[in-house]
Design an enzyme around this catalytic site. Structure first.
Site, PDB file in Angstrom:
ATOM      1  N   HIS A  82       0.786  -1.232  -0.134  1.00  0.00           N
ATOM      2  CA  HIS A  82       0.057  -0.025   0.153  1.00  0.00           C
ATOM      3  C   HIS A  82       0.777   1.301   0.200  1.00  0.00           C
ATOM      4  O   HIS A  82       1.704   1.460  -0.912  1.00  0.00           O
ATOM      5  CB  HIS A  82      -0.900  -0.368   1.312  1.00  0.00           C
ATOM      6  CG  HIS A  82      -2.103   0.847   1.054  1.00  0.00           C
ATOM      7  ND1 HIS A  82      -2.443   1.765   0.275  1.00  0.00           N
ATOM      8  CD2 HIS A  82      -2.875   1.121   2.223  1.00  0.00           C
ATOM      9  CE1 HIS A  82      -3.442   2.519   0.651  1.00  0.00           C
ATOM     10  NE2 HIS A  82      -3.703   1.961   1.931  1.00  0.00           N
TER      11      HIS A  82
ATOM     12  N   HIS B 229      -2.551  -2.138  -9.903  1.00  0.00           N
ATOM     13  CA  HIS B 229      -3.434  -1.216  -9.056  1.00  0.00           C
ATOM     14  C   HIS B 229      -4.499  -2.156  -8.851  1.00  0.00           C
ATOM     15  O   HIS B 229      -5.300  -2.929  -9.901  1.00  0.00           O
ATOM     16  CB  HIS B 229      -3.828  -0.032  -9.376  1.00  0.00           C
ATOM     17  CG  HIS B 229      -4.263   0.793  -8.337  1.00  0.00           C
ATOM     18  ND1 HIS B 229      -5.563   0.980  -7.856  1.00  0.00           N
ATOM     19  CD2 HIS B 229      -3.703   1.714  -7.462  1.00  0.00           C
ATOM     20  CE1 HIS B 229      -5.765   1.592  -7.025  1.00  0.00           C
ATOM     21  NE2 HIS B 229      -4.754   2.065  -6.540  1.00  0.00           N
TER      22      HIS B 229
ATOM     23  N   ASP C 135       2.628   5.738  -6.900  1.00  0.00           N
ATOM     24  CA  ASP C 135       4.178   5.576  -6.052  1.00  0.00           C
ATOM     25  C   ASP C 135       5.031   5.314  -6.957  1.00  0.00           C
ATOM     26  O   ASP C 135       6.330   5.403  -6.655  1.00  0.00           O
ATOM     27  CB  ASP C 135       3.837   4.183  -5.310  1.00  0.00           C
ATOM     28  CG  ASP C 135       3.062   4.674  -4.095  1.00  0.00           C
ATOM     29  OD1 ASP C 135       2.967   5.677  -3.520  1.00  0.00           O
ATOM     30  OD2 ASP C 135       2.227   3.876  -3.555  1.00  0.00           O
TER      31      ASP C 135
HETATM   32  N1  ACO Z   1       4.864  -6.706 -10.502  1.00  0.00           N
HETATM   33  C1  ACO Z   1       4.773  -7.923 -11.053  1.00  0.00           C
HETATM   34  N2  ACO Z   1       3.332  -8.618 -11.072  1.00  0.00           N
HETATM   35  C2  ACO Z   1       2.447  -8.072 -10.720  1.00  0.00           C
HETATM   36  C3  ACO Z   1       2.323  -6.907 -10.170  1.00  0.00           C
HETATM   37  C4  ACO Z   1       3.842  -6.306 -10.004  1.00  0.00           C
HETATM   38  N3  ACO Z   1       3.889  -4.964  -9.388  1.00  0.00           N
HETATM   39  N4  ACO Z   1       1.308  -6.436  -9.656  1.00  0.00           N
HETATM   40  C5  ACO Z   1       0.381  -7.562  -9.999  1.00  0.00           C
HETATM   41  N5  ACO Z   1       1.175  -8.547 -10.601  1.00  0.00           N
HETATM   42  C6  ACO Z   1       0.817  -9.628 -11.137  1.00  0.00           C
HETATM   43  C7  ACO Z   1       0.407 -10.821 -10.020  1.00  0.00           C
HETATM   44  O1  ACO Z   1       1.574 -11.710  -9.722  1.00  0.00           O
HETATM   45  C8  ACO Z   1      -0.757 -11.581 -10.608  1.00  0.00           C
HETATM   46  O2  ACO Z   1      -0.182 -12.365 -11.692  1.00  0.00           O
HETATM   47  P1  ACO Z   1      -0.887 -13.984 -12.007  1.00  0.00           P
HETATM   48  O3  ACO Z   1      -2.316 -13.482 -12.606  1.00  0.00           O
HETATM   49  O4  ACO Z   1       0.077 -14.299 -12.875  1.00  0.00           O
HETATM   50  O5  ACO Z   1      -0.860 -14.626 -10.710  1.00  0.00           O
HETATM   51  C9  ACO Z   1      -1.497 -10.353 -11.621  1.00  0.00           C
HETATM   52  O6  ACO Z   1      -0.626  -9.425 -11.899  1.00  0.00           O
HETATM   53  C10 ACO Z   1      -2.710  -9.797 -10.644  1.00  0.00           C
HETATM   54  O7  ACO Z   1      -2.228  -9.185  -9.547  1.00  0.00           O
HETATM   55  P2  ACO Z   1      -2.876  -9.232  -8.004  1.00  0.00           P
HETATM   56  O8  ACO Z   1      -2.036  -9.373  -7.089  1.00  0.00           O
HETATM   57  O9  ACO Z   1      -3.819 -10.473  -8.141  1.00  0.00           O
HETATM   58  O10 ACO Z   1      -3.692  -7.725  -8.196  1.00  0.00           O
HETATM   59  P3  ACO Z   1      -4.287  -7.314  -6.812  1.00  0.00           P
HETATM   60  O11 ACO Z   1      -5.454  -6.188  -7.493  1.00  0.00           O
HETATM   61  O12 ACO Z   1      -4.452  -8.335  -5.817  1.00  0.00           O
HETATM   62  O13 ACO Z   1      -3.025  -6.173  -6.332  1.00  0.00           O
HETATM   63  C11 ACO Z   1      -1.189  -4.539  -6.020  1.00  0.00           C
HETATM   64  C12 ACO Z   1      -2.774  -5.048  -6.675  1.00  0.00           C
HETATM   65  C13 ACO Z   1      -1.372  -4.972  -4.591  1.00  0.00           C
HETATM   66  C14 ACO Z   1      -1.461  -2.927  -6.268  1.00  0.00           C
HETATM   67  C15 ACO Z   1      -0.479  -5.322  -6.779  1.00  0.00           C
HETATM   68  O14 ACO Z   1      -0.297  -5.064  -8.214  1.00  0.00           O
HETATM   69  C16 ACO Z   1       1.013  -4.934  -6.222  1.00  0.00           C
HETATM   70  O15 ACO Z   1       1.452  -5.665  -5.380  1.00  0.00           O
HETATM   71  N6  ACO Z   1       1.793  -4.070  -6.771  1.00  0.00           N
HETATM   72  C17 ACO Z   1       2.973  -3.792  -6.267  1.00  0.00           C
HETATM   73  C18 ACO Z   1       3.042  -2.973  -4.938  1.00  0.00           C
HETATM   74  C19 ACO Z   1       2.707  -1.284  -5.525  1.00  0.00           C
HETATM   75  O16 ACO Z   1       3.156  -0.855  -6.243  1.00  0.00           O
HETATM   76  N7  ACO Z   1       1.785  -0.961  -4.535  1.00  0.00           N
HETATM   77  C20 ACO Z   1       1.252   0.362  -4.480  1.00  0.00           C
HETATM   78  C21 ACO Z   1      -0.278   0.388  -5.011  1.00  0.00           C
HETATM   79  S1  ACO Z   1      -0.847   1.858  -4.859  1.00  0.00           S
HETATM   80  C22 ACO Z   1      -1.448   2.586  -3.493  1.00  0.00           C
HETATM   81  O17 ACO Z   1      -1.397   1.827  -2.574  1.00  0.00           O
HETATM   82  C23 ACO Z   1      -1.100   4.019  -3.254  1.00  0.00           C
END
Ligand code: ACO
Length: 473
Positions: free
Chosen positions: A313, A352, A408
């Protein structure tokens, strides 16, 4: 209306009124009027002419009709669908498709990349408004008149000081304490300094606590920052604007008045606006969930700060900077991307839960980056970030999963250029998000439909076992 001087005199040193409350005339900003919530009667009827869902339970052959309102069915309506006496429930870890409230604060269309506070597009607010004006908007539902804004800014300004015991509390931390931990615990400690905050049904009292918390967040954040540096804490200078005052408390040394470059002040103000609310994100959900127990707002917001602290987050921008530094140079990017695709780690600052096209805040931040770097010089990590973005946006792995830079990805570069260490990034996010948390909390408190948050579980453990004496285990 609550008597302010009485409220704050009830601290642990009753003879000494708290410093921040120089007046006994806080003007309530009318948080009681959150504006219209979603409306039932505007929803078009479906092709069958009824706003309902017909479900057949193949276990029993029985058919049920469930009402659809605002594109949702009531989870409680599923309880009537039962076999063997067990009512049906939904299973939704992470609330990926569950609405937990009605809210009139923030609208997001993730596919179209739209973010609006009280109906105003984020792009227009970032360009024309200020953080405190946006805070007023979020809390009251309407932009303030000139007089209302002046009074609001005045109220915030006269509440910036902390009780000296809060300062002592913060001084008790280890020299290397993470500022988010310090912020979280000092916000929660404020509930003990303002015990009247438990009167959450009293609109004037609510408004007073809201004003206090928005006013004191920069002071708490700055004290946490100075603590890590071993520098004396700088008290608020109420001649300065909200952001200038924050920068002064962070960076002032022996000069009589700290003056920041107006371009940097503007950039930081924009960053706070961009973070001010984001509907039912993890930390806001934490504030609402804890607030649903009817605890005081300081305790509820402290829970939100805890949620924001996590790397998925608000902690993501700190993680982005560390990641960029670890990658080190542009030629290392392909190997790094391969590692991400192999599932070894995530590309921080990408992806996201809601935005699956682009994050409108990221677009505004990229522009703010240019303005800041004009003053500070270009952050050398920018080249790595830009190349990383370019490669990722063309790569099938990221395209297929609709992973785009989020707010971010670039904010950390700006914060670093403004001389913030990575540990402070999430503190800045928390300061920006405070009006949103409080607007959502005030909405929750007045929402008659809300109940104490208490999800169901699917129990997967043992049942009804007899206790085994120690000698038999
Ligand atoms: N890098 C690589 N792969 C990713 C990333 C990433 N940053 N984000 C998602 N994926 C992949 C997942 O592994 C998943 O792959 P799969 O289908 O092969 O299993 C797919 O994309 C879907 O991802 P989920 O984790 O199911 O998406 P969710 O909506 O639950 O998560 C989140 C969203 C937590 C923001 C995620 O994208 C993440 O961890 N990003 C990196 C952390 C980040 O930048 N957070 C800031 C968010 S903005 C904020 O809070 C202000």
């Amino acid at each position: 209306m609550t008597d302010v001087s009485t409220t704050d005199a009830a601290l642990d040193q009753p003879q000494q009124p708290a410093l921040d409350d120089a007046t006994s005339d806080p003007t309530p900003a009318g948080v009681d009027d959150p504006g219209p919530a979603g409306s039932d009667d505007t929803a078009p009827a479906g092709r069958g002419g009824r706003d309902s869902l017909t479900v057949t339970d193949n276990r029993t052959g029985q058919t049920y009709e469930l009402e659809i309102t605002d594109g949702t069915i009531r989870a409680a309506d599923l309880k009537q669908i039962s076999a063997e006496g067990l009512g049906l429930a939904t299973y939704d870890p992470g609330f990926v498709n569950t609405a937990s409230c009605r809210s009139a604060v923030t609208y997001i269309d993730g596919d179209a990349g739209i973010l609006e506070y009280r109906g105003y597009p984020i792009e227009q607010l970032a360009e024309h408004s200020t953080f405190l004006e946006v805070a007023y908007l979020l809390l009251n539902g309407e932009l303030p008149t000139e007089a209302e804004l002046e009074e609001w800014v005045h109220q915030i300004t006269i509440h910036t000081f902390l009780h000296e015991n809060v300062k002592q509390l913060m001084q008790g931390y280890r020299y290397d304490a993470h500022p988010m931990g310090m912020l979280m615990s000092s916000v929660s400690a404020l509930s003990t300094f303002y015990p009247d905050a438990v009167k959450i049904a009293d609109v004037d009292n609510r408004q007073l606590q809201i004003t206090r918390l928005i006013a004191k967040m920069p002071t708490l954040g700055a004290f946490a920052f100075r603590h890590a540096q071993g520098k004396p804490y700088v008290y608020p200078d109420n001649r300065l604007s909200y952001v200038e005052n924050f920068l002064a408390m962070l960076f002032k040394m022996s000069e009589p008045t700290y003056s920041a470059d107006p371009r940097l002040v503007k950039a930081l103000d924009i960053l706070l606006i961009l973070h001010a609310d984001h509907e039912q994100n993890c930390s806001t959900n934490a504030v609402r969930s804890v607030g649903s127990s009817q605890v005081d707002p300081y305790s509820a917001v402290a829970a939100g700060i805890g949620a924001l602290y996590g790397p998925l987050h608000g902690g993501a921008n700190e993680a982005v900077l560390k990641m960029l530094r670890r990658i080190g140079s542009v030629d290392q990017i392909p190997a790094f991307i391969e590692g991400v695709k192999a599932g070894k780690e995530k590309l921080m600052g990408f992806g996201h839960r809601v935005y699956k096209n682009f994050d409108p805040r990221a677009t505004i931040i990229k522009k703010a980056c240019d303005d800041v770097f004009e003053v500070t010089g270009v952050n050398p990590l920018l080249e790595i970030a830009q190349e990383l973005e370019r490669i990722a946006l063309e790569d099938e792995y990221f395209v297929k999963r609709k992973l785009y830079p989020n707010v971010d990805f670039y904010s950390g570069l700006i914060y670093e250029a403004l001389q913030f260490p990575p540990e402070m990034f999430t503190v800045l996010f928390a300061i920006g998000r405070t009006p949103g948390w409080l607007a959502q909390w005030a909405e929750l408190v007045q929402d008659k439909e809300q109940k104490i948050a208490r999800p169901k579980q699917i129990y997967t453990g043992h049942r009804s076992r007899d206790f085994v004496p120690m000698s038999d285990r």
